[in-house]
Design a protein around this motif. Structure first.
Motif, PDB file in Angstrom:
ATOM      1  N   ILE A 437       0.828  -1.205   0.000  1.00  0.00           N
ATOM      2  CA  ILE A 437       0.000   0.000   0.000  1.00  0.00           C
ATOM      3  C   ILE A 437       0.861   1.253   0.000  1.00  0.00           C
ATOM      4  O   ILE A 437       0.597   2.226  -0.730  1.00  0.00           O
ATOM      5  CB  ILE A 437      -0.948  -0.016   1.212  1.00  0.00           C
ATOM      6  CG1 ILE A 437      -1.972  -1.146   1.076  1.00  0.00           C
ATOM      7  CG2 ILE A 437      -1.658   1.331   1.375  1.00  0.00           C
ATOM      8  CD1 ILE A 437      -2.817  -1.355   2.315  1.00  0.00           C
ATOM      9  N   ILE A 438       1.929   1.251   0.803  1.00  0.00           N
ATOM     10  CA  ILE A 438       2.807   2.427   0.881  1.00  0.00           C
ATOM     11  C   ILE A 438       3.516   2.649  -0.452  1.00  0.00           C
ATOM     12  O   ILE A 438       3.656   3.799  -0.925  1.00  0.00           O
ATOM     13  CB  ILE A 438       3.820   2.252   2.026  1.00  0.00           C
ATOM     14  CG1 ILE A 438       3.090   2.285   3.380  1.00  0.00           C
ATOM     15  CG2 ILE A 438       4.886   3.342   1.975  1.00  0.00           C
ATOM     16  CD1 ILE A 438       3.979   1.963   4.561  1.00  0.00           C
ATOM     17  N   GLN A 439       3.968   1.578  -1.113  1.00  0.00           N
ATOM     18  CA  GLN A 439       4.619   1.715  -2.418  1.00  0.00           C
ATOM     19  C   GLN A 439       3.676   2.296  -3.469  1.00  0.00           C
ATOM     20  O   GLN A 439       4.055   3.166  -4.260  1.00  0.00           O
ATOM     21  CB  GLN A 439       5.152   0.366  -2.887  1.00  0.00           C
ATOM     22  CG  GLN A 439       6.360  -0.131  -2.086  1.00  0.00           C
ATOM     23  CD  GLN A 439       6.851  -1.480  -2.571  1.00  0.00           C
ATOM     24  OE1 GLN A 439       6.238  -2.083  -3.456  1.00  0.00           O
ATOM     25  NE2 GLN A 439       7.931  -1.950  -1.955  1.00  0.00           N
ATOM     26  N   VAL A 440       2.428   1.853  -3.453  1.00  0.00           N
ATOM     27  CA  VAL A 440       1.433   2.389  -4.412  1.00  0.00           C
ATOM     28  C   VAL A 440       1.208   3.863  -4.192  1.00  0.00           C
ATOM     29  O   VAL A 440       1.170   4.657  -5.116  1.00  0.00           O
ATOM     30  CB  VAL A 440       0.111   1.595  -4.300  1.00  0.00           C
ATOM     31  CG1 VAL A 440      -0.994   2.273  -5.124  1.00  0.00           C
ATOM     32  CG2 VAL A 440       0.317   0.160  -4.790  1.00  0.00           C
ATOM     33  N   ARG A 441       1.059   4.281  -2.942  1.00  0.00           N
ATOM     34  CA  ARG A 441       0.822   5.676  -2.645  1.00  0.00           C
ATOM     35  C   ARG A 441       2.022   6.555  -2.960  1.00  0.00           C
ATOM     36  O   ARG A 441       1.885   7.690  -3.411  1.00  0.00           O
ATOM     37  CB  ARG A 441       0.444   5.853  -1.151  1.00  0.00           C
ATOM     38  CG  ARG A 441      -0.939   5.267  -0.834  1.00  0.00           C
ATOM     39  CD  ARG A 441      -1.397   5.660   0.542  1.00  0.00           C
ATOM     40  NE  ARG A 441      -2.747   5.178   0.807  1.00  0.00           N
ATOM     41  CZ  ARG A 441      -3.411   5.434   1.927  1.00  0.00           C
ATOM     42  NH1 ARG A 441      -2.820   6.135   2.898  1.00  0.00           N
ATOM     43  NH2 ARG A 441      -4.637   4.978   2.084  1.00  0.00           N
ATOM     44  N   GLN A 442       3.225   6.015  -2.765  1.00  0.00           N
ATOM     45  CA  GLN A 442       4.429   6.767  -3.111  1.00  0.00           C
ATOM     46  C   GLN A 442       4.504   7.012  -4.617  1.00  0.00           C
ATOM     47  O   GLN A 442       4.889   8.095  -5.066  1.00  0.00           O
ATOM     48  CB  GLN A 442       5.676   6.026  -2.625  1.00  0.00           C
ATOM     49  CG  GLN A 442       5.913   6.141  -1.137  1.00  0.00           C
ATOM     50  CD  GLN A 442       7.169   5.392  -0.685  1.00  0.00           C
ATOM     51  OE1 GLN A 442       7.670   4.517  -1.429  1.00  0.00           O
ATOM     52  NE2 GLN A 442       7.668   5.720   0.494  1.00  0.00           N
ATOM     53  N   SER A 443       4.142   6.010  -5.406  1.00  0.00           N
ATOM     54  CA  SER A 443       4.178   6.171  -6.855  1.00  0.00           C
ATOM     55  C   SER A 443       3.140   7.175  -7.328  1.00  0.00           C
ATOM     56  O   SER A 443       3.335   7.912  -8.305  1.00  0.00           O
ATOM     57  CB  SER A 443       3.935   4.810  -7.537  1.00  0.00           C
ATOM     58  OG  SER A 443       2.654   4.310  -7.206  1.00  0.00           O
ATOM     59  N   VAL A 444       1.985   7.254  -6.646  1.00  0.00           N
ATOM     60  CA  VAL A 444       0.936   8.225  -7.012  1.00  0.00           C
ATOM     61  C   VAL A 444       1.356   9.639  -6.660  1.00  0.00           C
ATOM     62  O   VAL A 444       1.166  10.571  -7.425  1.00  0.00           O
ATOM     63  CB  VAL A 444      -0.403   7.857  -6.321  1.00  0.00           C
ATOM     64  CG1 VAL A 444      -1.446   8.948  -6.549  1.00  0.00           C
ATOM     65  CG2 VAL A 444      -0.927   6.527  -6.845  1.00  0.00           C
ATOM     66  N   TRP A 445       1.943   9.782  -5.469  1.00  0.00           N
ATOM     67  CA  TRP A 445       2.348  11.116  -5.030  1.00  0.00           C
ATOM     68  C   TRP A 445       3.566  11.618  -5.814  1.00  0.00           C
ATOM     69  O   TRP A 445       3.784  12.791  -5.962  1.00  0.00           O
ATOM     70  CB  TRP A 445       2.684  11.119  -3.544  1.00  0.00           C
ATOM     71  CG  TRP A 445       1.431  10.871  -2.711  1.00  0.00           C
ATOM     72  CD1 TRP A 445       0.141  11.007  -3.108  1.00  0.00           C
ATOM     73  CD2 TRP A 445       1.402  10.428  -1.359  1.00  0.00           C
ATOM     74  NE1 TRP A 445      -0.713  10.688  -2.104  1.00  0.00           N
ATOM     75  CE2 TRP A 445       0.041  10.320  -0.983  1.00  0.00           C
ATOM     76  CE3 TRP A 445       2.365  10.087  -0.434  1.00  0.00           C
ATOM     77  CZ2 TRP A 445      -0.365   9.922   0.271  1.00  0.00           C
ATOM     78  CZ3 TRP A 445       1.969   9.688   0.815  1.00  0.00           C
ATOM     79  CH2 TRP A 445       0.608   9.606   1.167  1.00  0.00           C
TER      80      TRP A 445
END
Length: 445
Positions: A437-445
């Protein structure tokens, strides 16, 4: 001498009869004949000690002579109860839970005997055991649901005990259900002709007692394990309100408050309310500084607790308003945020919780009894002391769940929940999912 006394007594009886014929109303008071006139008739209620007597030309009440003695007995009992209560709190969560269970047993005993009729019970041998069967079945059901997870956390390190406890918890509800069904069948088989009305009345009364006793106690025990602060503060406020209402009413009470409790006065009610609200604010500041009282208990061990106090128990400096006089010594105060919540508890314990006592007074009047029991000298039974506590415990739990729980959550508490409530495989799965989840959000931000 004997002849003289006999003649005197005859003359007394004759004079008494003459007086009765003239006035029409005579009474015997402490061996003396007292005439009741129509202008000022002495009234005496059955069973009352409040009889006017003459002492040095002044009218007093006989009851006043026992007033201070009654107060001293009540004070000594209060000191013993408060001392024992403090000792149990010092011993910890499990001992408080044991105290609650003992109180429940005494309350149930007092309430069971309230509608008991000895003549009917003699015709129903063993019928009283059915009451206690339902009582302990309800106890197993309520505490099994409240403390099951904490019991699992206690035995988690032992695989054998863990499996046993897990199976007990898995079949806990069905076990309690069949225990109740066994009592139900027992009741049906015990029915006797000409006793049906009494037996069904006792059956309904037993279930009413279980609802009253275990509804209150379930919230009380839940408060204890959420942190002794949430049990100790509400319970202490009820005690403070009760004592100060008695003191203010004793010395200043003149105006009756409610017909259900003739001894309750507006002076006692108002004085106790102000004192309780102030005490709530100050007591919360003191109790909130001990981790032993504020930390939740996640297992059934007895060791001392240490935890992240959270924002509610972290001191903050509050600047006092400028309209205070210059000679006032404090310009800032160190306040715990939980003290503002304590004001709500103090307000409820002052204005609403006493109605639990009024309800109990009306209940006792309906059954024409003075107290539910005589377990505590000067106070009556344990049920008499727990009437307001029942109302307060429910409110404290609901208030904590609605307004406190979300504010008291911290990162440390979340990790503590993860460690204690999840297995090793579940923790690894949670760790993996959080990483994704953290990796996905980092890629979005």
């Amino acid at each position: 001498m004997c002849a003289l006394s006999q003649s005197a007594s005859v003359e007394d009886r004759q004079s008494d009869s003459d007086l009765t014929a003239r006035s029409g109303t005579m009474i015997k008071e402490n061996g003396r004949t007292v005439q009741l006139t129509h202008a000022g008739r002495t009234r005496r209620h059955k069973g009352s000690n409040e009889v006017p007597v003459e002492a040095n030309g002044k009218k007093l009440l006989v009851n006043d002579q026992n007033k201070y003695r009654s107060m001293m007995i009540r004070a000594y009992s209060s000191i013993w109860m408060i001392g024992g209560f403090i000792f149990v709190v010092y011993m910890g969560h499990l001992y408080i839970w044991a105290m609650v269970v003992i109180i429940q047993i005494f309350m149930a005993k007092e309430l069971f005997s309230l509608l008991k009729k000895s003549n009917e019970d003699k015709k129903l041998p063993g019928f009283r055991n059915l009451n206690w069967h339902f009582f302990f079945t309800a106890m197993l059901f309520v505490y099994g649901r409240i403390l099951s997870q904490r019991l699992v956390n206690t035995v988690a390190s032992d695989k054998f005990l863990y499996k046993i406890v897990a199976n007990l918890i898995r079949y806990h509800m069905v076990t309690c259900y069949f225990l109740y069904i066994a009592g139900f069948v027992w009741f049906i088989l015990s029915l006797k002709q000409k006793m049906y009305k009494y037996q069904f009345g006792q059956y309904a009364w037993t279930h009413m007692i279980l609802i009253v006793v275990f509804t209150q106690s379930s919230f009380t025990v839940a408060n204890i394990f959420e942190g002794m602060f949430w049990f100790l503060l509400p319970a202490s406020l009820i005690v403070i309100n009760d004592i100060t209402a008695y003191i203010f009413g004793f010395f200043f009470g003149k105006t009756p408050l409610i017909k259900l409790s003739p001894k309750k006065t507006w002076e006692g009610f108002i004085g106790a309310s102000v004192t309780t609200i102030i005490s709530a604010f100050l007591l919360a500041n003191y109790l909130g500084r001990f981790q032993w009282l504020t930390c939740p208990r996640k297992d059934l061990s007895t060791g001392w607790l240490q935890c992240d106090p959270g924002p509610l128990f972290t001191p903050e400096n509050v600047t006092l308003p400028g309209w205070l006089p210059e000679w006032f010594p404090w310009k800032e105060l160190e306040v715990l945020p939980v003290q503002w919540h304590a004001l709500a508890l103090g307000l409820f314990s002052s204005l609403i919780a006493p109605f639990g006592g009024f309800f109990a007074s009306g209940f006792k009047r309906a059954f024409k009894i003075k107290d539910f029991g005589d377990s505590i000298p000067g106070h009556g039974g344990l049920t008499d002391r727990m009437d307001c506590q029942m109302v307060m415990a429910v409110f404290a739990y609901i208030y904590h769940q609605s307004f406190i729980l979300a504010q008291s959550v911290s990162v440390g508490m979340i990790f503590d929940q993860i460690i204690t409530n999840l297995t090793y495989e579940e923790q690894r799965a949670l760790y993996t999912n959080l990483g994704e989840i953290i990796q996905v959000r980092q890629s979005v931000w």
